[in-house]
Design a protein around this motif. Structure first.
Motif, short mmCIF file in Angstrom:
data_model
loop_
_atom_site.label_atom_id
_atom_site.label_comp_id
_atom_site.label_asym_id
_atom_site.label_seq_id
_atom_site.Cartn_x
_atom_site.Cartn_y
_atom_site.Cartn_z
N GLN A 1 0.40 -0.87 0.04
CA GLN A 1 -0.20 0.01 -0.19
C GLN A 1 0.64 1.15 -0.20
O GLN A 1 -0.23 2.62 0.12
N ALA A 2 2.21 1.23 -0.63
CA ALA A 2 3.08 2.07 0.22
C ALA A 2 2.86 3.45 -0.94
O ALA A 2 2.51 2.97 -1.57
N ARG A 3 2.87 4.60 -0.37
CA ARG A 3 3.21 5.49 -1.96
C ARG A 3 4.51 6.50 -1.79
O ARG A 3 4.34 6.33 -0.37
N PHE A 4 4.80 7.30 -2.37
CA PHE A 4 6.21 7.38 -1.92
C PHE A 4 6.30 8.39 -3.25
O PHE A 4 5.97 8.06 -4.91
N PRO A 5 7.52 9.33 -3.07
CA PRO A 5 8.10 10.42 -4.07
C PRO A 5 9.27 10.06 -4.61
O PRO A 5 9.81 8.71 -4.52
N GLN A 6 8.91 10.12 -5.66
CA GLN A 6 10.20 9.22 -7.13
C GLN A 6 12.02 9.90 -6.29
O GLN A 6 11.76 11.45 -5.37
N GLY A 7 12.13 9.27 -7.06
CA GLY A 7 13.52 9.34 -5.87
C GLY A 7 13.40 8.45 -4.46
O GLY A 7 14.59 8.59 -4.71
N THR A 8 12.49 7.84 -4.48
CA THR A 8 12.84 6.69 -3.36
C THR A 8 13.45 5.44 -3.90
O THR A 8 12.83 4.77 -4.78
N THR A 9 14.38 4.99 -3.00
CA THR A 9 14.81 3.51 -2.71
C THR A 9 14.13 2.41 -2.36
O THR A 9 13.32 3.06 -1.01
N ALA B 1 16.94 4.32 -6.82
CA ALA B 1 16.00 4.52 -6.91
C ALA B 1 14.75 3.91 -7.41
O ALA B 1 14.92 3.80 -9.08
N LEU B 2 13.45 3.67 -6.75
CA LEU B 2 12.52 2.66 -7.81
C LEU B 2 12.09 3.47 -8.94
O LEU B 2 11.68 4.61 -8.55
N GLU B 3 11.75 2.98 -10.56
CA GLU B 3 10.86 3.86 -11.06
C GLU B 3 9.98 3.12 -11.90
O GLU B 3 9.87 2.08 -11.74
N SER C 1 3.96 -11.26 -3.34
CA SER C 1 3.59 -10.79 -4.51
C SER C 1 4.04 -10.17 -5.32
O SER C 1 5.31 -10.07 -4.73
N VAL C 2 4.14 -9.93 -6.85
CA VAL C 2 5.18 -8.60 -7.57
C VAL C 2 4.10 -7.70 -8.37
O VAL C 2 2.94 -7.63 -8.38
N PHE C 3 4.60 -6.81 -7.73
CA PHE C 3 4.07 -5.44 -8.03
C PHE C 3 4.44 -4.89 -9.27
O PHE C 3 5.71 -4.94 -10.07
N LEU C 4 4.08 -3.83 -9.83
CA LEU C 4 4.97 -3.16 -11.05
C LEU C 4 4.71 -1.43 -10.08
O LEU C 4 3.52 -1.57 -9.15
N VAL C 5 5.46 -0.74 -10.58
CA VAL C 5 5.91 0.25 -9.86
C VAL C 5 5.24 1.52 -11.18
O VAL C 5 5.68 1.44 -12.02
N LYS C 6 3.70 2.14 -10.14
CA LYS C 6 3.34 3.15 -11.10
C LYS C 6 3.11 4.82 -10.32
O LYS C 6 3.63 4.59 -9.74
N HIS D 1 3.16 3.98 -6.47
CA HIS D 1 3.25 3.47 -5.90
C HIS D 1 2.78 2.04 -6.16
O HIS D 1 3.77 2.28 -7.57
N PHE D 2 2.49 1.23 -6.04
CA PHE D 2 2.75 -0.48 -6.41
C PHE D 2 1.32 -0.92 -6.97
O PHE D 2 0.54 -0.62 -6.61
#
Length: 633
Positions: free
Chosen positions: A474-482, A534-536, A559-564, A578-579
């Motif tokens: 459920q995480a939401r995070f700013p661009q640049g977060t690792t 960083a996640l992109e 489980s597997v997520f896509l970063v969006k 988010h995922f």
């Protein structure tokens, strides 16, 4: 694109018997039980004395630093008997030592015979092998290693450490293990084939053009040299089956502004794929010609850009003055990590179909257990794989299945026996961590279930693992977060009870490529371990917290997520991410202690399982048993 034959035509070249022979060859080369190593060690030590060496280093990886290696490259396994996927053997004239991390301490202690000393790296006062060598060898001694099997990065740290104590590091270009390995398996020459545009999404021509554009911005004539097999397969939109679990093939590649070269064994290249390479202007060379090519070009002020894990042999061939090591976030690595829209759609489709296969299997297993059948770990794993193989896009397993009951589940990297195994019991959780390679996606899924009455401790541990899984999801995070910055979300619920796990929280995943893809991931121990990345948007990543009670039981949910990207209230502070859930397998509720869940967690779980039911029911409607099982989740 290109002139490659259809998948049906390609498969028609190999009879069912030939395909089965390939599968059996992989199985025969799979990890087995402990072996007696005295004779092998004696033979190696004879070579050491002939070379005037006091120690020899035997790493796990092949010349491409691959996680999964062909049977012919499993030198450390041959000399030690230890079959884990990580570890280094160091053989001295009078002793033998195996260094491995916490994932394999138990397994290694069971597999090593009395000629070996196990060093449990990660425990207090236990040095890893470079530090141990520097402390335990005397001045004037010499250590040998095959330079194709050690990264230049590692060699740059090891050589000064040893030299400081008067110890020499010698590079032996003829591998000393190969010289004594009389029964060494033959390589698998399964012809490579084009990864079609309907799965790849971006042409090889465009990918190569992007690398050339990057090269054109450098200050001198330069070449981009690739040695990682998944990057080569991705760049050229080509796949293979020479190595278990990963659809890649042994090769080196060089991209210049004026030309592109692939170094590969000609037995892997048939007429169709040769025509395809010609259509995208790729010049083919024999695999071993890479050394001569580098040496012949280095005299022209050529700058060679290598991946950060390139072997010391490659860098030496180019010359230190001409070699430039790229960071883990190299142009090709990052382009591969960011899945395009076609690849993302393929991942969704693959996980949906795989979810249907999982549901059919889970329904079979639950019924068999309810009927008091004795199902062992291997049979459970094989039946699940049999359902997956019914998919027309199935290619191979994506990794060796972990099918584990009782105390075996407490081993995060348990190796399910090739035959039989422990019978699944009804007193402890059963864990299945397995996946498949489909032509449109790579699968990595773990679920833990219980076929009896869970104990209080099992319920609490399962609930804490699930809470960690949901918190990260459920995480939401700013661009640049690792990923390292988000890792604590998955661990915090377990920390509430003083629980933890000693493996990474998650890793990157390829698109019909390696199931473990860098350089990104969660925690410092999975992806970008030296410099967190960083996640992109477009990256695919797993979420897999766990709990392991040694000698008792283990629990993991993956489980597997896509970063969006995602909009936020007032869109404050730039781009946010988010995922997006990709996995479509229900999460068992039998072991949950619902008193520990808050309303948000209950809602997430309900929506997750409802989504799985909604999307999977039409896919299993022909299977009444699976339909009934899914409706109960």
């Amino acid at each position: 694109m290109g002139c490659m034959a259809s998948r049906a035509q390609r498969e028609a070249r190999f009879s069912s018997e030939e395909k089965q022979d390939l599968i059996e060859a992989w199985k025969d080369s799979a990890p087995g039980s402990a072996v007696e190593t005295a004779t092998r060690l004696d033979a190696l030590r004879k070579n050491l004395r002939a070379k005037q060496l006091n120690a020899y280093i035997v790493p796990t990886a092949d010349a491409h630093n691959s996680e999964y290696t062909a049977a012919c490259d499993r030198r450390r396994e041959y000399i030690s008997g230890f079959t884990g996927s990580a570890g280094t053997a160091v053989v001295l004239l009078e002793s033998a030592h195996l260094f491995t991390d916490g994932r394999y301490h138990i397994q290694a202690s069971q597999q090593l015979d009395h000629d070996w000393t196990l060093h449990k790296v990660g425990q207090p006062q236990v040095d890893d092998w470079p530090q141990w060598l520097a402390k335990n060898l005397s001045s004037g001694m010499a250590v040998g290693i095959d330079p194709t099997l050690m990264s230049n990065q590692s060699a740059s740290m090891l050589a000064p450490m040893l030299s400081k104590n008067g110890i020499a590091l010698h590079y032996n270009h003829s591998n000393l293990i190969d010289q004594i390995w009389n029964s060494r398996p033959e390589p698998v020459f399964f012809p490579i084939y084009e990864h079609e545009m309907k799965y790849a999404g971006v042409s090889a021509t465009e990918k190569i053009s992007n690398v050339r554009e990057w090269l054109s911005k450098q200050n001198s004539p330069s070449a981009y040299l690739l040695s990682s097999l998944d990057e080569i397969a991705w760049l050229f939109n080509v796949r293979g089956a020479s190595i278990p679990c990963n659809p890649v093939f042994p090769a080196y590649a060089v991209v210049k502004v004026t030309g592109t070269h692939l170094f590969i064994d000609p037995r892997l290249v048939n007429k169709d794929i040769a025509t395809y390479f010609a259509s995208i202007s790729v010049e083919l060379h024999a695999y071993d010609d890479i050394w001569g090519w580098i040496k012949s070009n280095k005299w022209h002020d050529m700058q060679f850009y290598f991946q950060n894990d390139a072997s010391v042999a490659l860098v030496q061939a180019a010359g230190q003055d001409n070699a430039r090591l790229l960071p883990a976030t190299s142009p090709v690595a990052m382009a591969k990590a960011r899945k395009n829209e076609v690849e993302q759609r393929g991942m969704h489709n693959a996980y949906l179909r795989d979810g249907a296969a999982w549901v059919r299997w889970a329904a079979w297993l639950e019924e068999a257990m309810a009927n008091n059948e004795e199902i062992d770990e291997r049979k459970a794993a094989d039946v699940l794989q049999s359902y997956r193989k019914q998919d027309p896009l199935y290619a191979m397993e994506s990794y060796d299945a972990i099918s584990a009951t009782n105390e075996n589940a407490a081993l995060p990297h348990y190796e399910t026996p090739k035959s039989h195994g422990r019978v699944i019991d009804r007193a402890t959780p059963y864990l299945n961590d397995s996946g498949a390679q489909y032509h449109d996606g790579t699968i990595d899924t773990t679920r833990t279930v219980h076929f009896g009455t869970p104990t209080y401790e099992q319920r609490r541990a399962y609930t804490r693992v699930l809470q960690g899984h949901m918190a990260l999801a459920q995480a939401r995070f700013p661009q640049g977060t690792t990923g390292a910055q988000l890792d604590m979300l998955a661990r915090q619920p377990l920390f509430q009870d003083g629980f933890n796990y000693l493996h990474g929280t998650g890793h990157g995943i390829g698109a019909f490529l390696n199931v473990h893809e860098g350089p990104y991931g969660f925690s410092s121990s999975s992806g970008g371990s030296i410099t967190p990345v960083a996640l992109e948007e477009g990256m695919a990543v797993s979420d897999e917290p766990g709990f392991y009670e040694e000698g008792q039981f283990g629990i993991r949910i993956e489980s597997v997520f896509l970063v969006k990207s995602i909009g936020t209230y007032r869109d404050f502070g730039g781009k946010w991410l988010h995922f997006e859930l990709v996995t479509r397998v229900p999460i068992s509720t039998k072991m949950i202690d619902f008193r520990l869940l808050n309303e948000n967690e209950k809602t997430w779980l309900y929506k997750h399982n409802a989504l799985c039911r909604h999307e999977l029911l039409p896919m299993v409607e022909h299977d009444s048993r699976a339909t009934r099982w899914l409706q109960r989740q």
